[in-house]
Design an enzyme around this catalytic site. Structure first.
Site, PDB file in Angstrom:
ATOM      1  N   CYS A   1       0.929  -1.200  -0.003  1.00 55.47           N
ATOM      2  CA  CYS A   1      -0.080  -0.066   0.027  1.00 55.47           C
ATOM      3  C   CYS A   1       0.956   1.201   0.036  1.00 55.47           C
ATOM      4  CB  CYS A   1      -1.047  -0.001   1.228  1.00 55.47           C
ATOM      5  SG  CYS A   1      -2.180  -1.173   1.106  1.00 55.47           S
TER       6      CYS A   1
HETATM    7  C1  BEZ Z   1       0.470  -4.883   1.886  1.00 56.58           C
HETATM    8  O1  BEZ Z   1       0.057  -3.550   1.709  1.00 56.58           O
HETATM    9  O2  BEZ Z   1       1.757  -5.092   1.772  1.00 56.58           O
HETATM   10  C2  BEZ Z   1      -0.436  -5.804   2.388  1.00 56.58           C
HETATM   11  C3  BEZ Z   1      -1.528  -5.345   2.849  1.00 56.58           C
HETATM   12  C4  BEZ Z   1      -2.366  -6.480   3.345  1.00 56.58           C
HETATM   13  C5  BEZ Z   1      -1.928  -7.801   3.337  1.00 56.58           C
HETATM   14  C6  BEZ Z   1      -0.777  -8.325   2.524  1.00 56.58           C
HETATM   15  C7  BEZ Z   1      -0.194  -7.020   2.100  1.00 56.58           C
END
Ligand code: BEZ
Length: 219
Positions: A46
């Protein structure tokens, strides 16, 4: 009940954001908007996505398109997280608002929930959903990616260019199309109409079926 999808009107929800409280249709303001969700603040993929969206913002603005992010944490958390995002993607400024949705009520109504991802308290998380919303507040295109796959912002921009182009002309964009490439004339347009509507001309591909449905033009 199935969630909202292409052709549906985005509900005019009131949202709390990093830019204050507003109603979605007021933010859209009869223009084009990309609304996109992220599972959570302070997560790796994110953080890269938010920065890339900020880096591409000038390209979206050139096309008259606004951005609106969603993540399920609260406004204070978003504001803290933005500092990390901007540090990770130097030169980017997250100037678009990010909606806070700790209760998950907003993301549920916008069909942005990931059925497979839960936080440590067992609450559902948003998926990497993205809806392109037209000037009529209706969804024109949707992407749905799992939390583990970051999006390609070149593809978001390419898809945006496609929906803007097809909103103006009776055309569609073929596989791997990009801005400036030839487009195909919609099957609903007869050859007679195509001659009127596309005075620049069009090229019909010869196909084994002999059917004249693959017609390219430039717009
Ligand atoms: C991420 O943004 O890296 C992420 C968020 C939730 C689950 C898996 C990855």
């Amino acid at each position: 009940m199935p969630g909202i999808t292409i052709g549906d009107t985005v509900p005019n929800l009131e949202v709390q954001t990093t830019h204050g409280k507003f109603k979605l249709h007021d933010y859209f303001n009869n223009g084009w908007t990309i609304i996109f969700s992220h599972p959570a603040d302070f997560t790796p993929v994110c953080t890269t996505e938010l920065g890339k969206m900020a880096a591409y913002l000038p390209e979206f603005e050139k096309r008259g398109v606004k951005l609106l992010g969603f993540s399920c944490d609260d406004v204070q958390s978003h504001k803290e997280w933005i500092k990390d995002v901007e540090a990770y993607t130097p030169g980017c400024k997250v100037t678009y608002p990010i909606v806070a949705d700790p209760s998950r009520e907003i993301i549920k109504q916008l069909n942005m929930v990931d059925p497979n991802e839960k936080d440590s308290s067992g609450n559902q998380l948003p998926s990497r959903a993205l809806h392109i919303v037209g000037s009529d507040n209706k969804i024109k295109l949707s992407f749905l990616y799992p939390a583990t796959t970051g999006r390609n912002m070149d593809e978001v921009l390419r898809a945006m260019d496609s929906v803007l182009t097809v909103s103006k002309y009776k055309v569609a964009t073929p596989a791997n199309w990009k801005q400036g490439d030839p487009v195909v004339i919609s099957p609903q347009v007869s050859n007679e109409e195509a001659k009127q509507v596309f005075p620049q001309g069009f090229e019909t591909k010869n196909l084994p079926s002999g059917k004249e449905y693959l017609r390219f033009t430039n717009v």
